[in-house]
Motif scaffolding. Structure first.
Motif, PDB file in Angstrom:
ATOM      1  N   THR A  32     -13.552  -6.842  12.571  1.00  0.00           N
ATOM      2  CA  THR A  32     -14.525  -7.057  13.632  1.00  0.00           C
ATOM      3  C   THR A  32     -14.073  -6.295  14.864  1.00  0.00           C
ATOM      4  N   GLY A  33     -15.036  -5.954  15.704  1.00  0.00           N
ATOM      5  CA  GLY A  33     -14.667  -5.267  16.927  1.00  0.00           C
ATOM      6  C   GLY A  33     -15.828  -4.554  17.566  1.00  0.00           C
ATOM      7  N   THR A  34     -15.499  -3.666  18.491  1.00  0.00           N
ATOM      8  CA  THR A  34     -16.498  -2.864  19.184  1.00  0.00           C
ATOM      9  C   THR A  34     -16.290  -1.392  18.867  1.00  0.00           C
ATOM     10  N   ARG A  35     -17.373  -0.669  18.790  1.00  0.00           N
ATOM     11  CA  ARG A  35     -17.361   0.741  18.388  1.00  0.00           C
ATOM     12  C   ARG A  35     -16.657   1.631  19.394  1.00  0.00           C
ATOM     13  N   GLY A  36     -16.765   1.307  20.681  1.00  0.00           N
ATOM     14  CA  GLY A  36     -16.215   2.206  21.685  1.00  0.00           C
ATOM     15  C   GLY A  36     -17.030   3.487  21.748  1.00  0.00           C
ATOM     16  N   THR A  37     -16.475   4.505  22.395  1.00  0.00           N
ATOM     17  CA  THR A  37     -17.186   5.783  22.509  1.00  0.00           C
ATOM     18  C   THR A  37     -16.400   6.935  21.908  1.00  0.00           C
ATOM     19  N   VAL A  38     -15.328   6.632  21.186  1.00  0.00           N
ATOM     20  CA  VAL A  38     -14.537   7.689  20.569  1.00  0.00           C
ATOM     21  C   VAL A  38     -15.442   8.547  19.685  1.00  0.00           C
ATOM     22  N   ASP A  39     -15.183   9.834  19.638  1.00  0.00           N
ATOM     23  CA  ASP A  39     -16.112  10.784  19.016  1.00  0.00           C
ATOM     24  C   ASP A  39     -16.331  10.512  17.530  1.00  0.00           C
ATOM     25  N   TYR A  40     -15.288  10.134  16.801  1.00  0.00           N
ATOM     26  CA  TYR A  40     -15.396   9.941  15.349  1.00  0.00           C
ATOM     27  C   TYR A  40     -14.557   8.736  14.961  1.00  0.00           C
ATOM     28  N   LEU A  41     -15.119   7.868  14.122  1.00  0.00           N
ATOM     29  CA  LEU A  41     -14.418   6.672  13.679  1.00  0.00           C
ATOM     30  C   LEU A  41     -14.626   6.508  12.179  1.00  0.00           C
ATOM     31  N   GLY A  42     -13.521   6.522  11.418  1.00  0.00           N
ATOM     32  CA  GLY A  42     -13.601   6.406   9.962  1.00  0.00           C
ATOM     33  C   GLY A  42     -12.622   5.379   9.430  1.00  0.00           C
ATOM     34  N   PHE A  43     -13.029   4.681   8.369  1.00  0.00           N
ATOM     35  CA  PHE A  43     -12.207   3.653   7.740  1.00  0.00           C
ATOM     36  C   PHE A  43     -11.980   4.023   6.277  1.00  0.00           C
ATOM     37  N   GLY A  44     -10.735   4.005   5.827  1.00  0.00           N
ATOM     38  CA  GLY A  44     -10.441   4.340   4.440  1.00  0.00           C
ATOM     39  C   GLY A  44      -9.470   3.348   3.832  1.00  0.00           C
ATOM     40  N   THR A  45      -9.627   3.099   2.533  1.00  0.00           N
ATOM     41  CA  THR A  45      -8.641   2.315   1.794  1.00  0.00           C
ATOM     42  C   THR A  45      -7.948   3.236   0.803  1.00  0.00           C
ATOM     43  N   GLN A  46      -6.660   2.968   0.580  1.00  0.00           N
ATOM     44  CA  GLN A  46      -5.868   3.851  -0.270  1.00  0.00           C
ATOM     45  C   GLN A  46      -4.922   3.043  -1.138  1.00  0.00           C
ATOM     46  N   GLU A  47      -4.471   3.661  -2.204  1.00  0.00           N
ATOM     47  CA  GLU A  47      -3.438   3.053  -3.033  1.00  0.00           C
ATOM     48  C   GLU A  47      -2.203   3.949  -3.022  1.00  0.00           C
ATOM     49  N   GLY A  48      -1.045   3.358  -3.338  1.00  0.00           N
ATOM     50  CA  GLY A  48       0.191   4.125  -3.401  1.00  0.00           C
ATOM     51  C   GLY A  48       0.742   4.451  -2.031  1.00  0.00           C
ATOM     52  N   ASN A  49       1.834   5.200  -2.029  1.00  0.00           N
ATOM     53  CA  ASN A  49       2.407   5.721  -0.791  1.00  0.00           C
ATOM     54  C   ASN A  49       3.262   6.931  -1.151  1.00  0.00           C
ATOM     55  N   TYR A  50       3.743   7.649  -0.141  1.00  0.00           N
ATOM     56  CA  TYR A  50       4.460   8.892  -0.389  1.00  0.00           C
ATOM     57  C   TYR A  50       5.799   8.685  -1.079  1.00  0.00           C
ATOM     58  N   GLY A  51       6.240   7.431  -1.184  1.00  0.00           N
ATOM     59  CA  GLY A  51       7.462   7.149  -1.930  1.00  0.00           C
ATOM     60  C   GLY A  51       7.207   6.886  -3.396  1.00  0.00           C
ATOM     61  N   GLU A  52       5.932   6.896  -3.801  1.00  0.00           N
ATOM     62  CA  GLU A  52       5.558   6.617  -5.184  1.00  0.00           C
ATOM     63  C   GLU A  52       4.813   7.818  -5.772  1.00  0.00           C
ATOM     64  N   GLY A  53       5.509   8.910  -5.911  1.00  0.00           N
ATOM     65  CA  GLY A  53       4.912  10.085  -6.543  1.00  0.00           C
ATOM     66  C   GLY A  53       4.145  11.000  -5.620  1.00  0.00           C
ATOM     67  N   GLY A  54       4.140  10.717  -4.313  1.00  0.00           N
ATOM     68  CA  GLY A  54       3.474  11.601  -3.363  1.00  0.00           C
ATOM     69  C   GLY A  54       1.967  11.556  -3.406  1.00  0.00           C
ATOM     70  N   GLN A  55       1.404  10.487  -3.999  1.00  0.00           N
ATOM     71  CA  GLN A  55      -0.038  10.377  -4.117  1.00  0.00           C
ATOM     72  C   GLN A  55      -0.527   9.155  -3.342  1.00  0.00           C
ATOM     73  N   MET A  56      -1.621   9.326  -2.584  1.00  0.00           N
ATOM     74  CA  MET A  56      -2.262   8.218  -1.868  1.00  0.00           C
ATOM     75  C   MET A  56      -3.769   8.348  -2.009  1.00  0.00           C
ATOM     76  N   PRO A  57      -4.291   8.256  -3.244  1.00  0.00           N
ATOM     77  CA  PRO A  57      -5.723   8.481  -3.446  1.00  0.00           C
ATOM     78  C   PRO A  57      -6.580   7.466  -2.697  1.00  0.00           C
TER      79      PRO A  57
END
Length: 395
Positions: A131-156
Motif C-alpha cells: 500500500t502507499g502513494t504513487r508520488g511523482t517519480v517518473d517511472y515506478l515498477g514492481f518485480g518478483t524474482q527467484e534465486g540470487n547471485y549466490g545461487e548460479g548467478g540467475q535471478m529470473p
C-alpha cells in the motif's frame, strides 16, 4: 531438463537425504545448526567463503592499477554489507521490510544512477499487500524474482507490473496484491520459488520529483520477527557469503567479456539480462570503455519514443561511478538535444565545455551502459574515439 534444473533437483534430493541421515543419528537440522554456531563452524565457513571471493579481484582481464584494486576490495566489503542485511537482518518473509539494498554506497550489476531501488524478502507460497502513494517519480515498477547471485548467478523474474498499469486513486493511493494465484484488481504474480521483491523508482529529475511512499505487509498479518535462531543465522551467513562470491565472480566475467567490444555499445541479450534480474521492459547496451588522457569517446544516438533512457559510466566492477558528486550519467531530462532530436554524449577525463559531458572521475577504463525504457524502437548508439582537440570540429 536443463543443467540448472537438474542441479536444483539434485540439491533438493541431497537435502532430503541429509535430513533423513541426521534423523537416523538422532539429530535434526536445527540441532546441527546449533552445533555449527556454538562451535564457530558457521562463522569460519562464512569467513572462508569471503576470502575465496577475492578470486574475482584477480580474475583474468582485471586491471591491476591501485585504484581499480582498491575499489575491488571496497566492492567486496559493500557486497558483504548488502548480503548480511538481506540474509541476516531482513531475512524473515513473514515480517517483510522494504529497504534499500543497492544505493549510493552499495552497488552491483551496473546499478542505475537514476534509480531508487527497494527490496523485500518474500515467500512465494504466502500472499502480500503493498500500500502507499504513487508520488511523482517518473517511472515506478514492481518485480518478483527467484534465486540470487549466490545461487548460479540467475535471478529470473516471476512477475512484473508498472505503475502505469495499476489502478490508482485520485489522491495517488493504491494497493497491490502479491500472490501465486491470480487476484482481482492490482496484482503482481509470484511462483512458489519467488523469494525477492524489487521496486524500481526511476527519476528523470531528482530535484523536483517525489518518490512513492510504500509499505508491504503479509496478508495473513505481518508480525514482529521471531527471536533469532541458530538455524537462521547459519543459513543467513552462508547465503550472504555466497552472494559476495557469486556476484563478484559473475560481474568479473561480464567485465572481461565486455572488453571484447571496448568503446562500442552493442545490444545486450535481453533474455540474458532478464535471467540476471534486469527489468524486462528495458533494453540494455552494456560494454566497456577505455580512454587516454587526450582522447574522447563520442556517442551519437537517435532517441525513440520511450518512457525513459539514460547513459552511464561504471568502474571495472560494474558499479556506477559516484553520481552524488560527479556528472557520470545523462538521461532524457538532463540531456541537451540536437536540432534533429538526437543526442551526442561526450566522455572525457576533463570538461571540454560541450553539452552532455560525462566525467570519468579519475578512471581510465570501466564498464558503461545505455538503456531504453519501454521504447517502441531500439536505435543503435554509434560510438567513436577521437582526439579531444578535434571535438569542436565534429559535425
Amino acid at each position: 531438463m536443463n543443467g540448472r534444473t537438474i542441479a536444483t533437483a539434485a540439491l533438493g534430493q541431497f537435502k532430503k537425504a541429509r535430513v533423513a541421515y541426521l534423523k537416523l543419528r538422532g539429530q535434526t537440522p536445527d540441532t546441527v545448526a546449533e552445533q555449527r554456531v556454538v562451535s564457530g563452524t558457521s562463522w569460519d565457513e562464512f569467513c572462508d567463503t569471503l576470502k575465496s571471493a577475492g578470486a574475482a579481484i584477480v580474475f583474468p582481464g582485471t586491471p591491476t592499477d591501485p585504484l581499480t584494486q582498491a575499489e575491488g576490495y571496497r566492492y567486496l566489503s559493500r557486497l558483504t554489507r548488502a548480503g548480511l542485511e538481506a540474509f541476516v537482518e531482513y531475512a524473515d518473509p513473514r515480517a517483510p521490510v522494504l529497504r534499500r539494498m543497492i544505493h549510493e554506497t552499495a552497488k552491483m550489476g551496473s546499478d542505475n544512477p537514476d534509480n531508487h531501488y527497494m527490496n523485500a524478502t518474500i515467500d512465494g507460497t504466502l500472499d502480500y499487500r503493498i500500500t502507499g502513494t504513487r508520488g511523482t517519480v517518473d517511472y515506478l515498477g514492481f518485480g518478483t524474482q527467484e534465486g540470487n547471485y549466490g545461487e548460479g548467478g540467475q535471478m529470473p523474474t516471476t512477475g512484473y507490473v508498472e505503475a502505469a498499469d495499476l489502478e490508482i486513486g485520485p489522491d495517488g493511493r493504491f494497493e497491490l496484491i502479491l500472490s501465486a494465484t491470480e487476484h482481482e484488481g492490482n496484482w503482481l504474480s509470484m511462483t512458489a520459488a519467488t523469494g525477492l521483491l524489487i521496486v524500481r523508482q526511476t527519476f528523470a529529475d531528482r530535484s523536483t520529483e517525489v518518490p512513492a511512499d510504500l509499505h508491504i505487509e503479509l496478508l495473513a498479518g505481518s508480525a514482529a520477527p521471531e527471536p533469532l535462531t541458530p538455524a537462521q543465522l547459519d543459513a543467513g551467513l552462508g547465503k550472504a557469503s555466497l552472494l559476495v562470491a557469486g556476484a563478484s565472480m559473475l560481474f568479473a566475467k561480464w567485465a572481461r567479456d565486455f572488453q571484447k567490444h571496448t568503446n562500442e555499445l552493442p545490444m545486450f541479450d535481453p533474455e540474458r539480462s532478464t535471467k540476471a534480474g534486469g527489468d524486462p521492459n528495458i533494453i540494455y547496451y552494456h560494454s566497456y570503455w577505455r580512454l587516454g588522457l587526450k582522447e574522447a569517446l563520442v556517442i551519437d544516438s537517435e532517441i525513440p519514443d520511450c518512457d525513459g533512457w539514460n547513459f552511464q559510466l561504471d568502474n571495472h566492477w560494474l558499479e556506477s561511478l559516484d553520481y552524488r558528486y560527479h556528472t557520470i550519467h545523462v538521461n532524457k531530462h538532463t540531456a541537451t538535444y540536437r536540432p534533429d532530436g538526437s543526442v551526442r554524449i561526450i566522455v572525457t577525463h576533463r570538461d571540454p565545455g560541450l553539452p552532455n559531458w560525462i566525467d570519468t572521475t579519475g578512471h581510465d577504463c570501466g564498464a558503461m551502459s545505455f538503456r531504453w525504457i519501454r521504447a517502441t524502437t531500439h536505435p543503435q548508439p554509434r560510438t567513436r574515439v577521437v582526439p579531444i582537440s578535434e571535438l569542436a570540429q565534429l559535425d
